[in-house]
Scaffold this motif. Structure first.
Motif, PDB file in Angstrom:
ATOM      1  N   TRP A   9      46.572  41.130  33.496  1.00 31.27           N
ATOM      2  CA  TRP A   9      46.649  40.239  34.672  1.00 31.27           C
ATOM      3  C   TRP A   9      45.315  40.311  35.414  1.00 31.27           C
ATOM      4  N   ALA A  10      44.536  39.256  35.273  1.00 36.39           N
ATOM      5  CA  ALA A  10      43.280  39.136  36.024  1.00 36.39           C
ATOM      6  C   ALA A  10      43.670  38.653  37.417  1.00 36.39           C
ATOM      7  N   LEU A  11      43.764  39.609  38.330  1.00 34.10           N
ATOM      8  CA  LEU A  11      44.362  39.326  39.642  1.00 34.10           C
ATOM      9  C   LEU A  11      43.491  38.453  40.536  1.00 34.10           C
ATOM     10  N   ARG A  12      42.200  38.713  40.490  1.00 29.26           N
ATOM     11  CA  ARG A  12      41.290  38.043  41.422  1.00 29.26           C
ATOM     12  C   ARG A  12      40.004  37.649  40.733  1.00 29.26           C
ATOM     13  N   SER A  13      39.406  36.554  41.177  1.00 27.88           N
ATOM     14  CA  SER A  13      38.157  36.084  40.561  1.00 27.88           C
ATOM     15  C   SER A  13      36.908  36.833  41.051  1.00 27.88           C
ATOM     16  N   PRO A  14      36.768  37.101  42.366  1.00 29.54           N
ATOM     17  CA  PRO A  14      35.499  37.670  42.830  1.00 29.54           C
ATOM     18  C   PRO A  14      35.256  39.103  42.359  1.00 29.54           C
ATOM     19  N   CYS A  15      33.994  39.440  42.235  1.00 28.73           N
ATOM     20  CA  CYS A  15      33.582  40.814  41.923  1.00 28.73           C
ATOM     21  C   CYS A  15      32.188  40.996  42.504  1.00 28.73           C
ATOM     22  N   ARG A  16      31.938  42.192  43.069  1.00 30.37           N
ATOM     23  CA  ARG A  16      30.619  42.401  43.702  1.00 30.37           C
ATOM     24  C   ARG A  16      29.564  42.826  42.688  1.00 30.37           C
ATOM     25  N   ARG A  18      27.287  42.394  39.226  1.00 35.21           N
ATOM     26  CA  ARG A  18      26.572  41.217  38.724  1.00 35.21           C
ATOM     27  C   ARG A  18      26.347  41.344  37.215  1.00 35.21           C
ATOM     28  N   CYS A  19      27.401  41.722  36.476  1.00 31.34           N
ATOM     29  CA  CYS A  19      27.264  41.923  35.024  1.00 31.34           C
ATOM     30  C   CYS A  19      26.778  40.623  34.374  1.00 31.34           C
ATOM     31  N   LYS A  20      25.728  40.756  33.573  1.00 30.93           N
ATOM     32  CA  LYS A  20      25.062  39.537  33.086  1.00 30.93           C
ATOM     33  C   LYS A  20      25.796  38.891  31.917  1.00 30.93           C
ATOM     34  N   TYR A  21      26.723  39.651  31.342  1.00 32.83           N
ATOM     35  CA  TYR A  21      27.440  39.138  30.154  1.00 32.83           C
ATOM     36  C   TYR A  21      28.902  38.847  30.485  1.00 32.83           C
ATOM     37  N   CYS A  22      29.295  38.874  31.760  1.00 32.11           N
ATOM     38  CA  CYS A  22      30.715  38.904  32.124  1.00 32.11           C
ATOM     39  C   CYS A  22      31.490  37.716  31.546  1.00 32.11           C
ATOM     40  N   THR A  26      28.333  34.459  35.366  1.00 30.03           N
ATOM     41  CA  THR A  26      27.715  35.039  36.559  1.00 30.03           C
ATOM     42  C   THR A  26      27.966  34.072  37.716  1.00 30.03           C
ATOM     43  N   ILE A  27      27.857  34.586  38.928  1.00 28.56           N
ATOM     44  CA  ILE A  27      28.129  33.727  40.092  1.00 28.56           C
ATOM     45  C   ILE A  27      27.132  32.552  40.117  1.00 28.56           C
ATOM     46  N   GLU A  28      25.895  32.821  39.676  1.00 23.81           N
ATOM     47  CA  GLU A  28      24.897  31.738  39.657  1.00 23.81           C
ATOM     48  C   GLU A  28      25.350  30.639  38.679  1.00 23.81           C
ATOM     49  N   GLN A  29      25.813  31.078  37.480  1.00 22.58           N
ATOM     50  CA  GLN A  29      26.289  30.079  36.507  1.00 22.58           C
ATOM     51  C   GLN A  29      27.510  29.343  37.067  1.00 22.58           C
ATOM     52  N   LEU A  31      28.294  28.720  40.163  1.00 28.61           N
ATOM     53  CA  LEU A  31      27.958  27.766  41.222  1.00 28.61           C
ATOM     54  C   LEU A  31      27.308  26.510  40.641  1.00 28.61           C
ATOM     55  N   LEU A  32      26.495  26.708  39.596  1.00 29.84           N
ATOM     56  CA  LEU A  32      25.847  25.560  38.958  1.00 29.84           C
ATOM     57  C   LEU A  32      26.858  24.696  38.217  1.00 29.84           C
ATOM     58  N   ALA A  33      27.823  25.363  37.559  1.00 29.47           N
ATOM     59  CA  ALA A  33      28.808  24.632  36.753  1.00 29.47           C
ATOM     60  C   ALA A  33      30.197  25.194  37.034  1.00 29.47           C
ATOM     61  N   PRO A  34      30.813  24.776  38.137  1.00 32.14           N
ATOM     62  CA  PRO A  34      32.154  25.283  38.459  1.00 32.14           C
ATOM     63  C   PRO A  34      33.134  24.944  37.327  1.00 32.14           C
ATOM     64  N   PRO A  35      34.178  25.781  37.161  1.00 31.49           N
ATOM     65  CA  PRO A  35      35.089  25.574  36.037  1.00 31.49           C
ATOM     66  C   PRO A  35      35.804  24.232  36.116  1.00 31.49           C
ATOM     67  N   THR A  36      35.983  23.627  34.963  1.00 31.21           N
ATOM     68  CA  THR A  36      36.683  22.338  34.912  1.00 31.21           C
ATOM     69  C   THR A  36      37.859  22.365  33.944  1.00 31.21           C
ATOM     70  N   GLU A  37      37.760  23.223  32.912  1.00 32.70           N
ATOM     71  CA  GLU A  37      38.795  23.228  31.876  1.00 32.70           C
ATOM     72  C   GLU A  37      39.896  24.226  32.203  1.00 32.70           C
ATOM     73  N   PRO A  38      41.144  23.964  31.763  1.00 35.58           N
ATOM     74  CA  PRO A  38      42.210  24.959  31.942  1.00 35.58           C
ATOM     75  C   PRO A  38      41.794  26.271  31.282  1.00 35.58           C
ATOM     76  N   GLY A  39      42.037  27.367  31.986  1.00 38.02           N
ATOM     77  CA  GLY A  39      41.740  28.669  31.398  1.00 38.02           C
ATOM     78  C   GLY A  39      40.312  29.127  31.586  1.00 38.02           C
ATOM     79  N   GLU A  40      39.433  28.246  32.084  1.00 35.93           N
ATOM     80  CA  GLU A  40      38.026  28.632  32.258  1.00 35.93           C
ATOM     81  C   GLU A  40      37.917  29.582  33.444  1.00 35.93           C
ATOM     82  N   LEU A  41      37.281  30.729  33.220  1.00 35.79           N
ATOM     83  CA  LEU A  41      37.201  31.746  34.272  1.00 35.79           C
ATOM     84  C   LEU A  41      35.916  31.598  35.078  1.00 35.79           C
TER      85      LEU A  41
END
Ligand SMILES: C[S@@+](CC[C@H](N)C(=O)[O-])C[C@H]1O[C@@H](n2cnc3c(N)ncnc32)[C@H](O)[C@@H]1O
Length: 346
Positions: A9-16, A18-22, A26-29, A31-41
């Motif tokens: 259970w992935a309870l929450r989206s935010p994390c402080r 900055r793992c580059k492979y998460c 990444t938060i930068e990615q 913000l540039l491309a917010p999720p659009t597809e079902p299941g996209e994290l």
């Protein structure tokens, strides 16, 4: 009630961190491309369910066939309702494993709440025994001393636990082509810290990821990977549990034949994946999520776990959507039992 099911259970989206492979990007990615597809994290909490809804659903698990819940994210321990969710599940006699980046363990009130909640285990992520490697790929929000903060967090939890058998404490590390020695070095560090288990798991990157050529594991790395896991399993650190012995072979197969069929896959049978927006999938495999027909899209919002996660019937199905991320599911299932068994002989 026979309890046979596991929830990631992935309870929450935010994390402080900055793992580059998460897996969440990444938060930068994001913000540039917010999720659009079902299941996209993503780390943007655009549709994360409320604490009240998460706790309500957790309260219905008592009458379900769920035996173990991994609470992950994002970072669960930066979200106060996570502890109420954890204690609600534990009070129902269901195993709760909290998966954390480790930094919140430096807050005494978090450690106390984890102990009071009666969680079964705390899995802390740390990618390397080498602070420079770890803090390059898995930097803390302050960009400086993530490795050191994780170590002090683990020590604080183990000290507060004292001689009690729970929570078990372990380290998960992401293995890439650039840190193969950490297959053994992190478990050795885990043993020195007094941890109970360690799980070195292979990196999973979608095709075309910008770090594929720097960190990705390919058939070219299979022999070195097999040697690294062989060394670990030949001489495991004393007192430390590892995933059951088939695990190194599963890791090697994931790297060498990533498109093979999984016969009798537990995904959707005894494993399910819940996302921060409450959506429910058979497993976290992006391939399998993408292949889920719209009619089969489900949510925990307003749902009753006793109906949604009843005892499975029939046989598990075969799955042709095998990817390297699948191998990281095995240590959540039967392979994880030794890590949680405080009594079993090593
Ligand atoms: C997404 S994190 C969420 C829980 C918590 N914030 C943590 O750091 O453990 C869960 C686990 O997935 C691992 N992980 C993230 N991205 C990964 C990837 N691309 N491949 C393999 N493991 C990954 C993390 O290192 C961590 O052990």
């Amino acid at each position: 009630m026979s309890r046979t099911r596991t929830l990631l259970w992935a309870l929450r989206s935010p994390c402080r961190l900055r793992c580059k492979y998460c897996y969440f990007g990444t938060i930068e990615q994001n913000l540039l491309a917010p999720p659009t597809e079902p299941g996209e994290l993503s780390h943007l909490a655009l549709n994360d369910i409320s604490g009240a809804e998460a706790t309500r659903f957790a309260g219905t698990l008592a009458a379900s066939a769920v035996k173990r819940v991994f609470l992950a994210g994002g970072e669960p321990l930066d979200w106060p309702p996570a502890l109420e969710v954890a204690s609600t599940i534990a009070a129902a006699g269901i195993e709760v494993v909290v998966c954390t980046n480790g930094i919140p363990l430096n807050r005494p009130e978090i450690v106390t709440a984890l102990l009071d909640a009666g969680v079964t285990a705390v899995s802390v992520s740390l990618d390397s025994a080498d602070p420079v490697y770890n803090d390059t790929w898995r930097p803390a929000g302050n960009g400086r001393d993530g490795h050191a903060q994780v170590l002090t967090g683990i020590r604080a939890l183990i000290e507060a636990r004292g001689p009690a058998p729970v929570p078990r404490v372990g380290i998960y590390s992401v293995i890439t082509r650039a840190n193969l020695p950490d297959v053994s070095a992190v478990p050795q560090l885990a043993a020195q810290l007094g941890c109970d288990y360690a799980v070195p798991q292979p990196i999973s990157l979608p095709t075309g990821h910008e770090l594929e050529h720097e960190l990705g594991l390919t058939p070219d790395h299979a022999a070195a990977l097999a040697r690294s896991y062989g060394d670990l399993y030949d001489t495991p650190p004393p007192g430390l549990r590892l995933p059951r012995p088939p695990y190194p072979r599963q890791v090697a197969t994931a790297v060498t034949t990533p498109t093979s069929m999984v016969r009798g896959c537990f995904g959707g049978h005894t494993l399910n994946f819940i996302e921060p927006d409450g959506s429910v999938w058979d497993c976290p495999s992006a391939l399998r999520i993408a292949a889920t027909p719209a009619d089969d899209h489900r949510t925990i919002i307003g749902a009753d776990a006793a109906t949604m996660f009843a005892a499975p019937t029939g046989r598990a199905g075969d799955c042709g959507h095998f990817g390297v991320d699948c191998v990281n599911m095995w240590p959540l299932m039967r392979d994880f039992d030794p890590a949680l068994d405080a009594e079993a002989a090593l």
